[in-house]
Design a protein around this motif. Structure first.
Motif, PDB file in Angstrom:
ATOM      1  N   TRP A  61       0.808  -1.217   0.000  1.00  0.00           N
ATOM      2  CA  TRP A  61       0.000   0.000   0.000  1.00  0.00           C
ATOM      3  C   TRP A  61       0.843   1.269   0.000  1.00  0.00           C
ATOM      4  CZ3 TRP A  61      -5.184   0.071  -0.647  1.00  0.00           C
ATOM      5  CH2 TRP A  61      -5.861  -1.160  -0.516  1.00  0.00           C
ATOM      6  N   LYS A  62       2.122   1.170   0.187  1.00  0.00           N
ATOM      7  CA  LYS A  62       2.951   2.375   0.228  1.00  0.00           C
ATOM      8  C   LYS A  62       2.842   3.115  -1.108  1.00  0.00           C
ATOM      9  CE  LYS A  62       6.246   0.935   3.769  1.00  0.00           C
ATOM     10  NZ  LYS A  62       7.664   0.693   4.132  1.00  0.00           N
ATOM     11  N   GLY A  63       2.522   4.408  -1.007  1.00  0.00           N
ATOM     12  CA  GLY A  63       2.305   5.209  -2.198  1.00  0.00           C
ATOM     13  C   GLY A  63       0.891   5.168  -2.722  1.00  0.00           C
ATOM     14  N   LYS A  64       0.012   4.374  -2.072  1.00  0.00           N
ATOM     15  CA  LYS A  64      -1.360   4.217  -2.558  1.00  0.00           C
ATOM     16  C   LYS A  64      -2.407   4.624  -1.519  1.00  0.00           C
ATOM     17  CE  LYS A  64      -0.120   0.038  -5.253  1.00  0.00           C
ATOM     18  NZ  LYS A  64       1.232  -0.238  -4.686  1.00  0.00           N
ATOM     19  N   THR A  65      -1.993   5.104  -0.352  1.00  0.00           N
ATOM     20  CA  THR A  65      -2.946   5.320   0.739  1.00  0.00           C
ATOM     21  C   THR A  65      -3.565   6.718   0.706  1.00  0.00           C
ATOM     22  OG1 THR A  65      -1.285   6.151   2.282  1.00  0.00           O
ATOM     23  CG2 THR A  65      -1.624   3.759   2.219  1.00  0.00           C
ATOM     24  N   LEU A  66      -4.698   6.814   1.375  1.00  0.00           N
ATOM     25  CA  LEU A  66      -5.392   8.082   1.522  1.00  0.00           C
ATOM     26  C   LEU A  66      -4.495   9.117   2.192  1.00  0.00           C
ATOM     27  CD1 LEU A  66      -8.067   9.804   1.599  1.00  0.00           C
ATOM     28  CD2 LEU A  66      -8.496   8.760   3.840  1.00  0.00           C
ATOM     29  N   LYS A  67      -3.826   8.735   3.258  1.00  0.00           N
ATOM     30  CA  LYS A  67      -2.998   9.662   4.004  1.00  0.00           C
ATOM     31  C   LYS A  67      -1.901  10.258   3.129  1.00  0.00           C
ATOM     32  CE  LYS A  67       0.013  10.011   8.068  1.00  0.00           C
ATOM     33  NZ  LYS A  67       0.591   9.292   9.236  1.00  0.00           N
ATOM     34  N   GLU A  68      -1.238   9.420   2.352  1.00  0.00           N
ATOM     35  CA  GLU A  68      -0.154   9.919   1.499  1.00  0.00           C
ATOM     36  C   GLU A  68      -0.677  10.897   0.455  1.00  0.00           C
ATOM     37  OE1 GLU A  68       2.948   6.317   1.025  1.00  0.00           O
ATOM     38  OE2 GLU A  68       0.836   5.746   0.863  1.00  0.00           O
ATOM     39  N   TYR A  69      -1.826  10.569  -0.119  1.00  0.00           N
ATOM     40  CA  TYR A  69      -2.413  11.446  -1.132  1.00  0.00           C
ATOM     41  C   TYR A  69      -2.777  12.800  -0.528  1.00  0.00           C
ATOM     42  CZ  TYR A  69      -5.545  13.080  -4.837  1.00  0.00           C
ATOM     43  OH  TYR A  69      -6.141  13.827  -5.824  1.00  0.00           O
ATOM     44  N   VAL A  70      -3.388  12.767   0.656  1.00  0.00           N
ATOM     45  CA  VAL A  70      -3.806  14.010   1.300  1.00  0.00           C
ATOM     46  C   VAL A  70      -2.593  14.870   1.649  1.00  0.00           C
ATOM     47  CG1 VAL A  70      -4.865  14.984   3.371  1.00  0.00           C
ATOM     48  CG2 VAL A  70      -5.970  13.082   2.187  1.00  0.00           C
ATOM     49  N   LEU A  71      -1.597  14.262   2.260  1.00  0.00           N
ATOM     50  CA  LEU A  71      -0.431  15.038   2.688  1.00  0.00           C
ATOM     51  C   LEU A  71       0.343  15.597   1.503  1.00  0.00           C
ATOM     52  CD1 LEU A  71       0.902  12.977   5.732  1.00  0.00           C
ATOM     53  CD2 LEU A  71      -0.557  15.006   5.721  1.00  0.00           C
ATOM     54  N   SER A  72       0.269  14.912   0.372  1.00  0.00           N
ATOM     55  CA  SER A  72       0.996  15.391  -0.806  1.00  0.00           C
ATOM     56  C   SER A  72       0.445  16.714  -1.312  1.00  0.00           C
ATOM     57  CB  SER A  72       0.939  14.342  -1.924  1.00  0.00           C
ATOM     58  OG  SER A  72      -0.364  14.273  -2.496  1.00  0.00           O
ATOM     59  N   MET A  73      -0.819  17.017  -1.024  1.00  0.00           N
ATOM     60  CA  MET A  73      -1.427  18.257  -1.523  1.00  0.00           C
ATOM     61  C   MET A  73      -1.655  19.284  -0.419  1.00  0.00           C
ATOM     62  SD  MET A  73      -5.420  17.289  -2.192  1.00  0.00           S
ATOM     63  CE  MET A  73      -5.451  15.504  -2.156  1.00  0.00           C
ATOM     64  N   THR A  74      -1.351  18.931   0.821  1.00  0.00           N
ATOM     65  CA  THR A  74      -1.582  19.848   1.936  1.00  0.00           C
ATOM     66  C   THR A  74      -0.447  20.862   2.014  1.00  0.00           C
ATOM     67  OG1 THR A  74      -2.660  18.063   3.159  1.00  0.00           O
ATOM     68  CG2 THR A  74      -2.026  20.007   4.406  1.00  0.00           C
ATOM     69  N   PRO A  75      -0.751  22.149   2.073  1.00  0.00           N
ATOM     70  CA  PRO A  75       0.303  23.163   2.189  1.00  0.00           C
ATOM     71  C   PRO A  75       1.191  22.918   3.407  1.00  0.00           C
ATOM     72  CG  PRO A  75      -1.810  24.201   1.688  1.00  0.00           C
ATOM     73  CD  PRO A  75      -2.105  22.754   1.987  1.00  0.00           C
ATOM     74  N   GLU A  76       2.465  23.211   3.265  1.00  0.00           N
ATOM     75  CA  GLU A  76       3.430  22.931   4.327  1.00  0.00           C
ATOM     76  C   GLU A  76       3.119  23.700   5.602  1.00  0.00           C
ATOM     77  OE1 GLU A  76       5.824  20.621   4.491  1.00  0.00           O
ATOM     78  OE2 GLU A  76       5.037  19.932   2.565  1.00  0.00           O
ATOM     79  N   ASP A  77       2.649  24.945   5.470  1.00  0.00           N
ATOM     80  CA  ASP A  77       2.359  25.708   6.680  1.00  0.00           C
ATOM     81  C   ASP A  77       1.158  25.134   7.420  1.00  0.00           C
ATOM     82  OD1 ASP A  77       0.618  26.541   4.655  1.00  0.00           O
ATOM     83  OD2 ASP A  77       0.372  28.531   5.519  1.00  0.00           O
ATOM     84  N   VAL A  78       0.244  24.496   6.690  1.00  0.00           N
ATOM     85  CA  VAL A  78      -0.899  23.840   7.323  1.00  0.00           C
ATOM     86  C   VAL A  78      -0.429  22.608   8.090  1.00  0.00           C
ATOM     87  CG1 VAL A  78      -3.084  22.647   6.902  1.00  0.00           C
ATOM     88  CG2 VAL A  78      -2.541  24.739   5.635  1.00  0.00           C
ATOM     89  N   LYS A  79       0.445  21.843   7.485  1.00  0.00           N
ATOM     90  CA  LYS A  79       0.989  20.660   8.176  1.00  0.00           C
ATOM     91  C   LYS A  79       1.777  21.065   9.424  1.00  0.00           C
ATOM     92  CE  LYS A  79       2.722  18.720   4.319  1.00  0.00           C
ATOM     93  NZ  LYS A  79       3.363  17.721   3.423  1.00  0.00           N
ATOM     94  N   ARG A  80       2.499  22.179   9.327  1.00  0.00           N
ATOM     95  CA  ARG A  80       3.292  22.625  10.475  1.00  0.00           C
ATOM     96  C   ARG A  80       2.388  22.991  11.648  1.00  0.00           C
ATOM     97  NH1 ARG A  80       6.896  28.041  10.223  1.00  0.00           N
ATOM     98  NH2 ARG A  80       4.782  28.902  10.101  1.00  0.00           N
TER      99      ARG A  80
END
Length: 798
Positions: free
Chosen positions: A130-149
């Motif tokens: 599942w690595k590279g195929k999960t919901l979490k990875e997809y979401v984090l890939s598009m989330t702005p860095e300042d939001v993640k911080r």
């Protein structure tokens, strides 16, 4: 283990054995790997297919191949994992935290699990795919860095739906009860016949309808497998009474949910299948059971009137249903388990409320449900009472008696809930007819809402810290918030309040961005087909819930730390601006240094500030102003399903988690300590007693908090162990409702028991407490969460 040969689980000894069995399993449930393996196989089989088809095929495969069981005591069947009280894994959501934390689940501070070597081996075999195929990875890939911080620094969290399904809805149980799967399939096929596949919209609808038919076929297979298993067990059974029960279970599962339910037993079985499959499919907690005593009452009444069942037999069936609710449990990461401490599932049934004609809706089934809850005494389900001004005081008294024993039920003001829905854009007629709640306290239109009701929390204690430091986090000295002005230059309290509001606006903006990313991820990668079948008007529109198929679409985010902020602002207003007894520079320096060397100042702030929760209009009005402002600000944002964001004021256990990130505050709280809980007063601040608390909380504009607000209260058992105390407690609840309060729930406990249980957990293996809008085993809670519950104000009825 062999229990009573009858479906009537009312024998005290048998029930006590069952309770101990479930509590033992709940004390350390097992993680399982079967679902992870099956869905991995399913996704491999359907590679290249549209995601709707992929999800439908996966659910059908799981329902067709998962392990089934029927326990000796069960009259209602349907499991979500290979054994009672065990946890399936949903790798499509995330696998990183599972692979990283697999060896620590058994030893983490709270929410401990059993993970066998075989399970670890199978998970380590299938999860890497599942690595590279999960919901979490997809979401984090598009989330702005300042939001993640901001998320990482405890400013807010939008991670509740980052690794699993949405939940937080009331399925249209009546639709399945009255139509059956066959009726639903017929409706879908009729819709498909009307499509013009040269039209792109109709072409897309066709894919959705095909996925719905696949899921319906999987449900038929699931029910028929149970019918076959029951027959097989009946063939081997040499106890006539038990054999008869198994044969009736087989008949039930042959009929429902394929066909409309006809009997009370069939109706309960239909509801359970509808409910359990939501959890099998999506792992979203708080799939709520709705108005249990209303949609099931016609089946109960008919069977009773016709002599098909007795009241005791019906009670036994409901007990079996209650026990099934305890089978459902959810895996959280080590971090998330601090926010959702105690394995909350929140699948609450509700009783009471109003009829469509505006009369008291309590009936004989309502009474029976209270009796069952009094007997079972397990964490799930978390029963709720819908209070109305038509409800008889005798019924409230009966419910209060159950609270004394179980810390359940919780109480809602039906009238305030209706007002909230109307504020949220629902017509008055539909609000009166279908008002309900999901999860903790969130208002919903039952069967018609896809609410994302618990999509995020934001830390207004952190907003206050930033307002007192011009947007700079004290600990790291980095800019986390907006520039809101140097507080040393503030000439009035209004300037300070405006600075706080600027930080809150910035915080809400960021958490909304995080929720958008999660929602886009679900739309792209995790459509929920079964949920779309049981939510109106998805089939009519021809699209799933994530594309706006539901009639009502909300996104709910919750503020944590209300009383902490109000009391802190009141301290500054009182001593810096009004009385001018404390210089702002001294106060800020004390906060930056965690009150080191300023204990006298801290005690003054703690003990001399007019605080929320004491029926002091000035403090309470400030709380109202902040609640109203936050509600208005949250509602400015729209979600991608055509709905709006709505505000809530409940915290689960996030007040403990968020508190770790907040510096000392002007109310006298030290750095890292827990924030205030939900809309309850700060610990120890409510010095005027329990009645003043009601008056303060009832002033809050709860109708604007469409996502609900929650009041936790803790009463000493000694003040309620007699008829006089119980009568006063019942009237206390009614008084709060008449004042206009929306929700209240209780811990009834001897405080010394909690202290002793923390020191000597082995003496209290089955101790249950109310954490938030759910009840949990004390020994499953982290020490910080236990400390927070111990510190809650203790009230006495007298």
């Amino acid at each position: 283990m062999y229990i009573n040969d009858s479906i009537i689980i009312t024998d005290d000894n048998d029930l006590e054995k069952l309770k101990n069995l479930y509590l033992n399993k709940l004390s350390k449930p097992k993680l399982t790997s079967e679902r992870a393996r099956l869905i991995t196989e399913a996704y491999k089989e359907s590679e290249g297919q549209p995601v709707l088809i992929k999800r439908a095929h996966a659910l059908k495969k799981i329902l067709s191949e998962m392990s089934l069981y029927i326990q000796p005591w069960e009259s209602i069947v349907g499991n979500i994992a290979p054994e009672p009280v065990s946890i399936p894994v949903y790798p499509e959501g995330a696998v990183d935290f599972i692979l990283e934390q697999l060896d620590s689940f058994e030893t983490r501070e709270g929410d401990k699990l059993i993970v066998t070597d075989d399970v670890k081996q199978e998970l380590r075999k299938c999860l890497p795919w599942w690595k590279g195929k999960t919901l979490k990875e997809y979401v984090l890939s598009m989330t702005p860095e300042d939001v993640k911080r901001g998320n990482d620094l405890g400013f807010y969290t939008y991670e509740n739906m980052l690794t699993g399904g949405i939940g937080h809805f009331v399925p249209d149980y009546e639709k399945v009860l009255q139509w059956g799967i066959s009726g639903i399939v017929e409706n879908i096929k009729n819709k498909m016949q009307m499509l013009d596949l040269t039209c792109i919209n109709d072409f897309q609808k066709n894919v959705f309808y095909r996925s719905c038919l696949t899921v319906c076929e999987g449900i038929r297979i699931y029910a028929n497998r149970y019918a076959s298993l029951a027959k097989e067990l009946a063939d081997k059974c040499d106890v006539p009474a038990k054999k008869e029960i198994l044969l009736q279970i087989a008949k039930n599962c042959e009929r429902v949910p394929e066909k409309p339910a006809e009997t009370f037993w069939e109706a309960l079985q239909t509801v359970w299948f509808t409910h359990a499959i939501c959890y099998i499919d999506s792992n979203g907690y708080a799939v709520t059971l709705g108005r249990f005593d209303q949609y099931l009452y016609p089946y109960y009444k008919r069977d009773i009137d016709q002599g098909n069942i007795t009241r005791e037999e019906a009670k036994g069936m409901i007990i079996s249903f209650w026990l099934k609710c305890c089978d459902i449990i959810k895996l959280y990461s080590n971090g998330a388990s601090q926010v959702f401490s105690g394995f909350p599932v929140s699948q609450a049934p509700a009783i009471g409320g109003l009829t469509p004609y505006g009369e008291d809706a309590t009936n004989e089934l309502s009474e029976l449900v209270l009796e069952v809850e009094e007997r079972v005494k397990l964490p799930q389900p978390d029963l709720a009472i819908f209070w109305t001004n038509k409800m008889k005081e005798e019924f409230v008294l009966k419910a209060a008696k159950v609270v004394i024993k179980n810390n359940k039920p919780k109480f809602f003001n039906n009238h305030k809930g209706i007002q909230s829905l109307i504020h949220g854009g629902v017509s008055p007629e539909e609000a009166r007819k279908d008002w309900g709640f999901v999860g903790c306290v969130e208002n919903t239109v039952a069967g018609k809402t896809w609410g994302w009701h618990n999509s995020g929390f934001y830390n207004i204690g952190k907003c206050l810290e930033l307002a007192l430091n011009n947007g700079i986090e004290i600990k790291s000295d980095i800019r986390l918030g907006v520039a809101s002005g140097d507080p040393l230059g503030f000439k009035s309290f209004d300037e300070l309040l405006e600075a706080f509001k600027k930080q809150a606006v910035g915080c809400i903006n960021k958490v909304v961005q995080g929720v958008h990313a999660v929602e886009l991820g679900h739309r792209k990668m995790w459509p929920e087909v079964w949920e779309s079948i049981v939510i109106n008007d998805c089939i009519e529109k021809g699209c799933d819930v994530h594309h706006g198929g539901a009639r009502y679409n909300y996104s709910g985010i919750q503020a944590a730390g209300l009383a902490t902020v109000v009391d802190s602002l009141m301290a500054i207003k009182e001593f810096v601006f009004k009385k001018k007894e404390i210089e702002m520079s001294r106060l800020l320096n004390a906060i930056h240094n965690n009150f080191e060397g300023e204990e006298m100042l801290r005690q003054k702030l703690l003990n001399k500030t007019p605080k929320y929760g004491n029926d002091i209009d000035e403090a309470d009005q400030l709380a109202c102003d902040i609640v109203s402002f936050l509600c208005d600000e949250v509602e400015k944002y729209k979600n991608m399903r055509g709905g709006k964001f709505i505000a809530g004021f409940y915290t689960n256990a996030s007040q403990v988690f968020f508190g770790k990130f907040v510096s000392a505050t002007p109310d006298g709280r030290k750095a890292g300590e827990t924030l205030s809980d939900a809309c309850s007063p700060s610990h120890g601040a409510d010095i005027m007693g329990e009645t003043a608390v009601l008056c303060s909380v009832a002033k809050l504009p709860s109708e604007k908090a469409v996502n609900g607000m929650l009041l936790n209260m803790k009463f000493n058992m000694d003040s309620l162990n007699n008829e006089d105390g119980l009568e006063k407690f019942s009237k206390y609840i009614i008084t709060f409702m008449k004042l206009g309060g929306f929700h209240v729930q209780f811990n009834i406990i001897d405080p010394q028991v909690l202290i002793d249980a923390q020191k000597n957990p082995e003496k209290y293996p089955n101790l249950m407490v109310r954490v938030a809008a759910y009840v949990a085993l004390w020994n499953q809670l982290s020490k910080k969460t236990q400390d927070e519950i111990i510190k809650r104000s203790l009230y006495h009825i007298g």
